[in-house]
Scaffold this motif. Structure first.
Motif, mmCIF file in Angstrom:
data_model
loop_
_atom_site.group_PDB
_atom_site.id
_atom_site.type_symbol
_atom_site.label_atom_id
_atom_site.label_comp_id
_atom_site.label_asym_id
_atom_site.label_seq_id
_atom_site.Cartn_x
_atom_site.Cartn_y
_atom_site.Cartn_z
ATOM 1 N N ARG A 47 -40.420 -10.286 -58.717
ATOM 2 C CA ARG A 47 -40.698 -8.853 -58.563
ATOM 3 C C ARG A 47 -41.716 -8.393 -59.609
ATOM 4 O O ARG A 47 -42.597 -7.568 -59.312
ATOM 5 N N LEU A 48 -41.585 -8.914 -60.818
ATOM 6 C CA LEU A 48 -42.553 -8.549 -61.854
ATOM 7 C C LEU A 48 -43.957 -9.023 -61.490
ATOM 8 O O LEU A 48 -44.938 -8.288 -61.663
ATOM 9 N N TRP A 49 -44.081 -10.263 -61.013
ATOM 10 C CA TRP A 49 -45.405 -10.767 -60.629
ATOM 11 C C TRP A 49 -45.978 -9.995 -59.436
ATOM 12 O O TRP A 49 -47.198 -9.924 -59.278
ATOM 13 N N ASP A 50 -45.107 -9.419 -58.623
ATOM 14 C CA ASP A 50 -45.576 -8.614 -57.489
ATOM 15 C C ASP A 50 -45.800 -7.159 -57.868
ATOM 16 O O ASP A 50 -46.283 -6.374 -57.040
ATOM 17 N N SER A 51 -45.452 -6.753 -59.104
ATOM 18 C CA SER A 51 -45.415 -5.323 -59.408
ATOM 19 C C SER A 51 -46.786 -4.657 -59.310
ATOM 20 O O SER A 51 -46.881 -3.467 -59.017
ATOM 21 N N TRP A 52 -47.844 -5.410 -59.534
ATOM 22 C CA TRP A 52 -49.199 -4.900 -59.292
ATOM 23 C C TRP A 52 -49.689 -5.486 -57.967
ATOM 24 O O TRP A 52 -49.778 -6.708 -57.812
#
Length: 455
Positions: free
Chosen positions: A160-165
């Motif tokens: 989710r963090l890697w997808d956050s942007w």
């Protein structure tokens, strides 16, 4: 060249994978803490068009430092140094879901992917060494079930963090004074039993979307975790039939979890002693084995297989009954114990012979022979449903790497099984993997499509 080609990684491990490599005159143990040493190895691997270099790691100083060169540099920083002095080769580092937090590890690997132009990979481990707990202020090392529960949450949070942007979050509209579109930047907002992560990440989406996810667990829990998450799987097998069973099981596991198993790479370790003749190769292996220290080998055996054989004489046969509870292929909870048990049951070695058998690559497949014989083993496993490629584990570095790249790789290239040039620039390009879909972009686009109505 056929559509399916070998994946070959260089497994960076001290001055070689044989436990006595540091004593051999062909190695340079004094260079272990020099980044130039690892840069040189990576450049050699890149010149041979290997897919990646791989750094194993653990958050603890392993026992046996008296008799082996076991310290090493931190892998992510070292791979960032390598990234600056290479162009194409993939960069895979081990990091623990038990002793990192998702946010800081997402930043580290995201940064490595940015600075390398999309060449980062993460070898996901839960850390088996109980000694690590004291380094992080814990009273005890979590048991395997808890470690895998945390690992599952860790992967949910970090992806989710890697997808956050989203990929188009940075707009760079200088005229309007808008650097980024906040609607394209999302909090991770993950909350589980073991982890809570807010987010978003303070780092834009990286060239690969996220690093390639690699995993190395062979237990039942490890296999299921790999089937859900891993894009490449490192494993250890002595016999092709065992490797075939593992290959089929993990591919089927990926299918059960709704994934396409085809792109998932199964990569056993192979440690080749290479000579111009088979006799020369066997003499080289004997030369290394004669440099081993039994005390160190016994410590390794105890740590890896959980069995204490220190009461045996070196030239006594290893009792088969010690391994009576190894289990069968349906019970993989003690996978490395099973590897050792299989050797004892099939070969009936003395303790000295067993220690020599394991000295080369800690239970991975050791092949002793000519370049053609090594290439034949690789070809057989690749074409017979046992492997998609290999982690190459030279007994000594850099000499063993030179022997492999100069004499084995050309044979594999002549057979059409391995590239002669890189076709892309990222690790995903090398492995034939797509850039993962950004979950927020996908949801936004799906919501923008009008629902079909029926008259």
């Amino acid at each position: 060249m056929p559509s399916r080609t070998l994946t070959l990684n260089l497994f960076l491990h001290h001055v070689g994978h044989h436990e006595a490599a540091w004593r051999h005159p062909s190695t340079r143990p004094g260079a272990l803490f020099s980044p130039d040493y690892y840069v040189d190895l990576a450049q050699r691997a890149e010149a041979a068009k290997l897919d990646a270099v791989f750094f194993a790691d653990g958050p603890v100083l392993h026992g046996g430092v008296e008799h082996n060169a076991v310290g090493t540099l931190e892998p992510i920083l070292t791979l960032a140094t390598i990234a600056a002095r290479t162009e194409r080769i993939g960069l895979i580092a081990t990091a623990s879901t038990t002793y990192y937090e998702p946010y800081n590890l997402a930043r580290l690997f995201g940064t490595l992917d940015h600075v390398s132009g999309g060449r980062a990979g993460w070898n996901i481990v839960t850390t088996s060494s109980a000694d690590a707990s004291a380094n992080f202020g814990l009273d005890a090392h979590p048991d395997p079930a808890v470690r895998y529960e945390r690992a599952e949450e860790f992967l949910q949070a970090i992806t989710r963090l890697w997808d956050s942007w989203e990929a188009d979050a940075v707009v760079l509209d200088r005229e309007a004074g808008r650097y980024a579109d906040p609607a394209r930047i999302h909090p991770a907002a993950f909350e589980g039993s073991h982890l809570r992560v807010g987010g978003p990440l303070n780092l834009a989406r990286s060239p690969q979307g996220r690093p390639v996810l690699v995993q190395a667990g062979a237990s039942n829990a490890g296999r299921d975790f790999a089937a859900r998450w891993a894009e490449a799987i490192f494993t250890a097998h002595q016999r092709i039939e065992d490797a075939q069973a593992f290959y089929a099981d993990v591919k089927e596991g990926a299918r059960r979890h709704g994934r396409n198993p085809g792109p998932v790479k199964i990569l056993p370790g192979i440690s080749p002693f290479i000579g111009s003749t088979e006799a020369e190769a066997r003499n080289l292996e004997r030369e290394f084995n004669e440099l081993t220290v039994p005390e160190y080998g016994l410590r390794q055996l105890g740590g890896q297989a959980g069995v204490d054989l220190s009461g045996l004489e070196l030239d006594e046969p290893v009792p088969v009954e010690i391994f009576a509870d190894a289990g069968d292929v349906t019970d993989n909870s003690r996978s490395r114990f099973q590897v050792v048990a299989g050797i004892v049951q099939r070969e009936r070695p003395t303790l000295r012979q067993l220690l020599h058998r394991l000295a080369g690559a800690r239970g991975h497949r050791v092949v002793v022979g000519t370049p053609e014989q090594v290439a034949d083993t690789i070809t057989e496993w690749f074409t017979q449903g046992a492997a998609d490629g290999f982690n190459v584990m030279p007994p000594a570095l850099p000499a063993g790497l030179e022997a492999f790249t100069e004499h084995v790789v050309p044979i594999l290239q002549q057979r059409g099984l391995f590239r002669t040039e890189y076709a892309g620039r990222t690790l995903r390009d090398h492995l034939g993997l797509d850039v993962p879909e950004n979950r927020y972009t996908a949801a936004r686009l799906a919501a923008a499509v009008p629902e079909l109505t029926h008259a």
